[in-house]
Design an enzyme around this catalytic site. Structure first.
Site, PDB file in Angstrom:
ATOM      1  N   ILE A 245       0.819  -1.221   0.000  1.00  0.00           N
ATOM      2  CA  ILE A 245       0.000   0.000   0.000  1.00  0.00           C
ATOM      3  C   ILE A 245       0.856   1.276   0.000  1.00  0.00           C
ATOM      4  O   ILE A 245       0.402   2.331  -0.451  1.00  0.00           O
ATOM      5  CB  ILE A 245      -0.968  -0.026   1.210  1.00  0.00           C
ATOM      6  CG1 ILE A 245      -2.194   0.816   0.960  1.00  0.00           C
ATOM      7  CG2 ILE A 245      -0.273   0.360   2.495  1.00  0.00           C
ATOM      8  CD1 ILE A 245      -3.321   0.577   1.970  1.00  0.00           C
TER       9      ILE A 245
ATOM     10  N   ASN B 163      11.605  -8.756   7.028  1.00  0.00           N
ATOM     11  CA  ASN B 163      11.967  -8.202   8.330  1.00  0.00           C
ATOM     12  C   ASN B 163      11.412  -9.045   9.476  1.00  0.00           C
ATOM     13  O   ASN B 163      10.245  -9.449   9.436  1.00  0.00           O
ATOM     14  CB  ASN B 163      11.424  -6.772   8.452  1.00  0.00           C
ATOM     15  CG  ASN B 163      11.972  -5.845   7.381  1.00  0.00           C
ATOM     16  OD1 ASN B 163      13.134  -5.961   6.996  1.00  0.00           O
ATOM     17  ND2 ASN B 163      11.145  -4.940   6.880  1.00  0.00           N
TER      18      ASN B 163
ATOM     19  N   GLN C  21      10.401  -4.626  11.261  1.00  0.00           N
ATOM     20  CA  GLN C  21       9.090  -5.266  11.091  1.00  0.00           C
ATOM     21  C   GLN C  21       8.014  -4.419  11.754  1.00  0.00           C
ATOM     22  O   GLN C  21       8.144  -4.037  12.921  1.00  0.00           O
ATOM     23  CB  GLN C  21       9.090  -6.686  11.705  1.00  0.00           C
ATOM     24  CG  GLN C  21       7.807  -7.447  11.420  1.00  0.00           C
ATOM     25  CD  GLN C  21       7.839  -8.898  11.916  1.00  0.00           C
ATOM     26  OE1 GLN C  21       8.723  -9.296  12.664  1.00  0.00           O
ATOM     27  NE2 GLN C  21       6.850  -9.671  11.494  1.00  0.00           N
TER      28      GLN C  21
ATOM     29  N   HIS D 239       5.820 -11.892   6.291  1.00  0.00           N
ATOM     30  CA  HIS D 239       5.617 -11.504   4.890  1.00  0.00           C
ATOM     31  C   HIS D 239       6.969 -11.268   4.242  1.00  0.00           C
ATOM     32  O   HIS D 239       7.929 -10.904   4.909  1.00  0.00           O
ATOM     33  CB  HIS D 239       4.735 -10.254   4.771  1.00  0.00           C
ATOM     34  CG  HIS D 239       5.215  -9.110   5.603  1.00  0.00           C
ATOM     35  ND1 HIS D 239       4.982  -9.021   6.946  1.00  0.00           N
ATOM     36  CD2 HIS D 239       5.943  -8.016   5.273  1.00  0.00           C
ATOM     37  CE1 HIS D 239       5.533  -7.910   7.420  1.00  0.00           C
ATOM     38  NE2 HIS D 239       6.130  -7.294   6.429  1.00  0.00           N
TER      39      HIS D 239
HETATM   40  P1  AMP Z   1       7.306  -4.582   7.454  1.00  0.00           P
HETATM   41  O1  AMP Z   1       7.866  -3.238   7.823  1.00  0.00           O
HETATM   42  O2  AMP Z   1       8.326  -5.525   6.892  1.00  0.00           O
HETATM   43  O3  AMP Z   1       6.514  -5.185   8.589  1.00  0.00           O
HETATM   44  O4  AMP Z   1       6.334  -4.293   6.252  1.00  0.00           O
HETATM   45  C1  AMP Z   1       5.010  -3.993   6.352  1.00  0.00           C
HETATM   46  C2  AMP Z   1       4.584  -3.524   4.984  1.00  0.00           C
HETATM   47  O5  AMP Z   1       3.194  -3.698   4.884  1.00  0.00           O
HETATM   48  C3  AMP Z   1       4.882  -2.055   4.697  1.00  0.00           C
HETATM   49  O6  AMP Z   1       5.664  -1.964   3.513  1.00  0.00           O
HETATM   50  C4  AMP Z   1       3.491  -1.435   4.523  1.00  0.00           C
HETATM   51  O7  AMP Z   1       3.471  -0.441   3.545  1.00  0.00           O
HETATM   52  C5  AMP Z   1       2.674  -2.640   4.128  1.00  0.00           C
HETATM   53  N1  AMP Z   1       1.251  -2.550   4.481  1.00  0.00           N
HETATM   54  C6  AMP Z   1       0.724  -2.241   5.684  1.00  0.00           C
HETATM   55  N2  AMP Z   1      -0.623  -2.307   5.641  1.00  0.00           N
HETATM   56  C7  AMP Z   1      -0.950  -2.691   4.378  1.00  0.00           C
HETATM   57  C8  AMP Z   1      -2.167  -2.936   3.700  1.00  0.00           C
HETATM   58  N3  AMP Z   1      -3.343  -2.778   4.300  1.00  0.00           N
HETATM   59  N4  AMP Z   1      -2.115  -3.326   2.393  1.00  0.00           N
HETATM   60  C9  AMP Z   1      -0.938  -3.462   1.767  1.00  0.00           C
HETATM   61  N5  AMP Z   1       0.260  -3.250   2.358  1.00  0.00           N
HETATM   62  C10 AMP Z   1       0.254  -2.863   3.636  1.00  0.00           C
END
Ligand code: AMP
Ligand code: ZN
Length: 136
Positions: free
Chosen positions: A33, A88, A95, A101
């Protein structure tokens, strides 16, 4: 197992709509997103695993095979010049969503994405200590 308080459980299982690139019985691939670059995607297992320590081996295999397929598609369809795979674990590592993910980050010339560190030094002493401590 799913976690009813986890947003990625809801997205992975289709309870919250997402920009989906691929879905099968084990994973969903969505567009991030807040993308780091054009095409930045996330692979979410449908089961809840908080991080790399928890994910089961079969799902881990499936995630990396899916990453390979999705990265190949990005190369062919977007003409990306490189790809970073980022995953992460823990707040200190960046994270923010505590459902395992994998990020697939397409790279382009002058894209301003920063995945870099200062190269350190590995002394003979440290090397010996780490081989002793970390050998599997
Ligand atoms: P991390 O920092 O590795 O936990 O990554 C989390 C990722 O999830 C970030 O890049 C956010 O931009 C992404 N994210 C969070 N909420 C959503 C959502 N609702 N849809 C798509 N991506 C998301
Ligand atoms: Zn979850």
């Amino acid at each position: 197992m799913k976690d009813s308080n986890c947003i990625f459980c809801k997205i992975a299982n289709g309870e919250i709509p997402s920009a989906t690139l691929f879905e099968d019985e084990k994973v969903r691939v969505i567009l991030d997103i807040s993308p780091a670059s054009k095409g930045h995607a996330l692979i979410l297992p449908k089961e809840h695993y908080a991080n790399l320590y928890e994910i089961d081996d079969e799902t881990a295999k499936h995630v990396i095979i899916t990453a390979k397929r999705q990265a190949t598609k990005m190369r062919d369809a977007l003409g990306v010049e490189g790809i970073n795979i980022v995953q992460n674990n823990g707040e200190i590592a960046g994270q923010t969503v505590f459902h395992y993910h994998m990020h697939i980050v397409p790279r382009y010339k002058d894209d301003n994405v920063n995945i870099k560190w200062e190269p350190g030094e590995l002394s003979e002493e440290k090397k010996a200590e780490l081989i002793k401590k970390l050998s599997l």
